[in-house]
Design a protein around this motif. Structure first.
Motif, short mmCIF file in Angstrom:
data_model
loop_
_atom_site.label_atom_id
_atom_site.label_comp_id
_atom_site.label_asym_id
_atom_site.label_seq_id
_atom_site.Cartn_x
_atom_site.Cartn_y
_atom_site.Cartn_z
N ILE A 14 27.37 26.21 30.71
CA ILE A 14 28.83 26.27 30.63
C ILE A 14 29.31 27.70 30.84
CG2 ILE A 14 30.85 25.86 29.17
CD1 ILE A 14 29.26 23.66 27.76
N TYR A 15 28.64 28.66 30.18
CA TYR A 15 29.03 30.07 30.33
C TYR A 15 28.66 30.62 31.71
CZ TYR A 15 30.32 30.71 25.42
OH TYR A 15 30.97 30.66 24.20
N ALA A 16 27.78 29.94 32.43
CA ALA A 16 27.39 30.39 33.76
C ALA A 16 28.57 30.42 34.72
CB ALA A 16 26.29 29.48 34.32
N ILE A 17 29.52 29.50 34.53
CA ILE A 17 30.72 29.48 35.38
C ILE A 17 31.53 30.74 35.15
CG2 ILE A 17 32.86 28.23 35.89
CD1 ILE A 17 31.41 25.67 34.99
N MET A 18 31.61 31.19 33.90
CA MET A 18 32.28 32.45 33.59
C MET A 18 31.55 33.62 34.23
SD MET A 18 31.81 35.30 31.44
CE MET A 18 30.68 34.67 30.20
N GLY A 21 32.42 34.05 37.76
CA GLY A 21 33.70 34.73 37.91
C GLY A 21 33.56 36.23 37.78
N VAL A 22 32.76 36.68 36.80
CA VAL A 22 32.50 38.11 36.61
C VAL A 22 31.77 38.68 37.83
CG1 VAL A 22 31.22 39.80 35.22
CG2 VAL A 22 32.48 37.95 34.10
N TYR A 23 30.85 37.90 38.38
CA TYR A 23 30.12 38.32 39.59
C TYR A 23 31.09 38.57 40.75
CZ TYR A 23 27.59 37.61 43.97
OH TYR A 23 27.11 37.74 45.25
N LEU A 24 32.08 37.70 40.91
CA LEU A 24 33.04 37.85 42.00
C LEU A 24 33.84 39.14 41.88
CD1 LEU A 24 34.49 34.22 42.42
CD2 LEU A 24 33.01 35.46 44.00
N SER A 25 34.26 39.46 40.66
CA SER A 25 35.09 40.67 40.49
C SER A 25 34.25 41.95 40.51
CB SER A 25 35.90 40.58 39.19
OG SER A 25 35.06 40.44 38.07
N ILE A 201 42.55 41.41 47.47
CA ILE A 201 42.19 41.78 46.10
C ILE A 201 42.85 40.84 45.10
CG2 ILE A 201 42.49 43.55 44.31
CD1 ILE A 201 42.17 45.65 46.56
N ILE A 202 44.13 40.54 45.32
CA ILE A 202 44.86 39.63 44.43
C ILE A 202 44.21 38.25 44.44
CG2 ILE A 202 47.05 38.40 44.08
CD1 ILE A 202 48.44 40.93 45.23
N LEU A 203 43.87 37.74 45.63
CA LEU A 203 43.22 36.43 45.75
C LEU A 203 41.85 36.43 45.09
CD1 LEU A 203 43.10 33.55 46.90
CD2 LEU A 203 42.22 34.53 49.03
N GLY A 204 41.08 37.49 45.33
CA GLY A 204 39.73 37.58 44.76
C GLY A 204 39.75 37.60 43.23
N LEU A 205 40.66 38.37 42.67
CA LEU A 205 40.78 38.42 41.20
C LEU A 205 41.31 37.11 40.64
CD1 LEU A 205 42.19 42.03 40.66
CD2 LEU A 205 39.87 41.21 40.23
N GLY A 206 42.17 36.45 41.40
CA GLY A 206 42.69 35.15 40.98
C GLY A 206 41.58 34.12 40.89
N VAL A 207 40.75 34.05 41.93
CA VAL A 207 39.63 33.10 41.95
C VAL A 207 38.62 33.44 40.85
CG1 VAL A 207 37.67 32.26 43.31
CG2 VAL A 207 39.89 32.60 44.41
N SER A 208 38.34 34.73 40.68
CA SER A 208 37.41 35.17 39.64
C SER A 208 37.85 34.70 38.26
CB SER A 208 37.31 36.70 39.67
OG SER A 208 36.65 37.19 38.51
N ASN A 209 39.11 34.94 37.92
CA ASN A 209 39.61 34.56 36.61
C ASN A 209 39.86 33.05 36.49
OD1 ASN A 209 40.26 37.05 34.73
ND2 ASN A 209 40.71 37.68 36.83
N ALA A 210 40.00 32.37 37.61
CA ALA A 210 40.09 30.91 37.57
C ALA A 210 38.76 30.33 37.08
CB ALA A 210 40.43 30.36 38.96
N GLY A 238 29.26 38.23 30.38
CA GLY A 238 29.21 37.95 31.81
C GLY A 238 28.37 38.96 32.56
N LEU A 239 28.55 40.23 32.23
CA LEU A 239 27.77 41.29 32.88
C LEU A 239 26.28 41.15 32.57
CD1 LEU A 239 29.97 44.48 32.45
CD2 LEU A 239 29.26 43.44 34.58
N ALA A 240 25.98 40.82 31.32
CA ALA A 240 24.58 40.62 30.93
C ALA A 240 23.95 39.52 31.75
CB ALA A 240 24.50 40.29 29.44
N SER A 241 24.68 38.42 31.93
CA SER A 241 24.17 37.29 32.72
C SER A 241 23.91 37.70 34.17
CB SER A 241 25.18 36.13 32.68
OG SER A 241 25.43 35.71 31.36
N VAL A 242 24.86 38.43 34.75
CA VAL A 242 24.73 38.88 36.15
C VAL A 242 23.55 39.83 36.30
CG1 VAL A 242 25.83 40.19 38.00
CG2 VAL A 242 27.17 38.56 36.67
#
Length: 328
Positions: A14-18, A21-25, A201-210, A238-242
């Motif tokens: 479940i946390y992998a999805i988060m 998102g952190v990976y994208l940003s 940048i706006i789109l990328g951050l939007g998708v990341s936080n989605a 999130g950073l630890a997972s990445v």
């Protein structure tokens, strides 16, 4: 032990999805986005209040995801249009979301224990089909333990995480996705090609936080409550997972990296679960354990690389001395 490890894998997915998102940003956009700590709670808060007010759990989860997209987009606007430092933009949005989340929920926490959630529906479907009895019978025949009652949730989340992973892979290979990747690598270059880096940048951050908010909505339904403090330190998780995923599985391609991030999230939860079984550690030490894991994941590869480089130099020195000796 088996039940606790099962729970760790379950929550890790479940946390992998988060973590995606952190990976994208952080990795794709090279943007230190601290909005994550707020948008994670936003997803859970919107989903929880929607369910309590009679909204279908699927629709509530989608609404939570959209709320996260909006929060991430605002962070992007603060940076691109307001010319605010990336780190400061995330901090401002994270602080603002604390009050916004309180407004959404109306109080610091909401209980979903008596509500129909996405996971209670999945479990109801699982039991209705008789899959649980069939699987338990099979395991009993093999002399194994019975399947935990939340087995359906694990199977469901595996499918969801695989879908999100494939969606991420596809998105990053589209024209827009490639432009976002290029923006993270070299903004000046992609701007010289007439690309609108601000929008990217706006789109990328939007998708990341989605993605982060989607994880938050699922965690709230999985745990049976939404809490305004649920996202504290989530960016470190999130950073630890990445970092753990990349260190163990590599990052040669996008497809490998995204599966590595999911694997890293699962391993992270397992390591934390095992650490908390140590007698002198308590539940309150979880953030400290996370910090130590991140430090270890960052330092270990460098130590290994330095050791290999030292051995390579020693080998070259031996070969050179051997050549000189033979020539003498």
């Amino acid at each position: 032990m088996f039940i606790s490890m099962f729970g760790a894998v379950e929550s890790g997915i479940i946390y992998a999805i988060m973590a995606l998102g952190v990976y994208l940003s952080f990795r794709i956009l090279d943007f230190p986005d601290l909005t994550v700590d707020g948008s994670f709670v936003t997803g859970g808060a919107v989903a929880a209040i929607s369910i309590i007010n009679g909204t279908d759990p699927v629709t509530a989860t989608i609404l939570g995801t959209i709320a996260g997209f909006v929060a991430g987009s605002i962070t992007g606007v603060l940076h691109t249009k307001g010319k605010i430092n990336p780190l400061l933009s995330g901090i401002i949005m994270m602080i603002a979301l604390y009050s916004i989340n309180l407004r959404i929920m109306g109080r610091p926490n909401l209980s979903l224990l008596n509500e129909s959630t996405l996971f209670t529906q999945v479990e109801g479907f699982w039991k209705g089909t008789g899959f649980d009895q069939a699987l338990n019978g099979m395991l009993k025949t093999l002399g194994s333990a019975q399947v935990p009652s939340t087995w359906a949730i694990l199977i469901f989340m595996i499918f969801v995480s695989i879908f999100i992973k494939l969606l991420t892979d596809y998105f990053l290979k589209t024209e827009v996705g490639l432009a976002i990747r290029a923006t993270g690598d070299n903004q000046k270059m992609i701007r010289s090609l007439s690309a609108n880096t601000d929008t990217l940048i706006i789109l990328g951050l939007g998708v990341s936080n989605a993605f982060v908010a989607l994880s938050g909505a699922l965690v709230a339904q999985y745990g049976g409550f939404a809490d305004v403090g649920l996202g504290i330190g989530m960016i470190i998780t999130g950073l630890a997972s990445v970092i753990i995923g990349e260190a163990l599985f590599g990052k040669r391609t996008i497809a490998i990296t995204t599966i590595a991030v999911i694997g890293g999230a699962i391993i992270y939860r397992i390591v934390v679960t095992l650490a908390l079984r140590v007698e002198f550690l308590e539940t309150g030490d979880m953030k400290l354990i996370t910090a130590l894991l991140v430090v270890a994941a960052l330092i270990t590869p460098k130590i290994i690389k330095s050791h290999k480089e030292k051995k390579r130099r020693q080998q070259k020195r031996k070969e050179l001395n051997s050549t000189v000796a033979e020539g003498g």
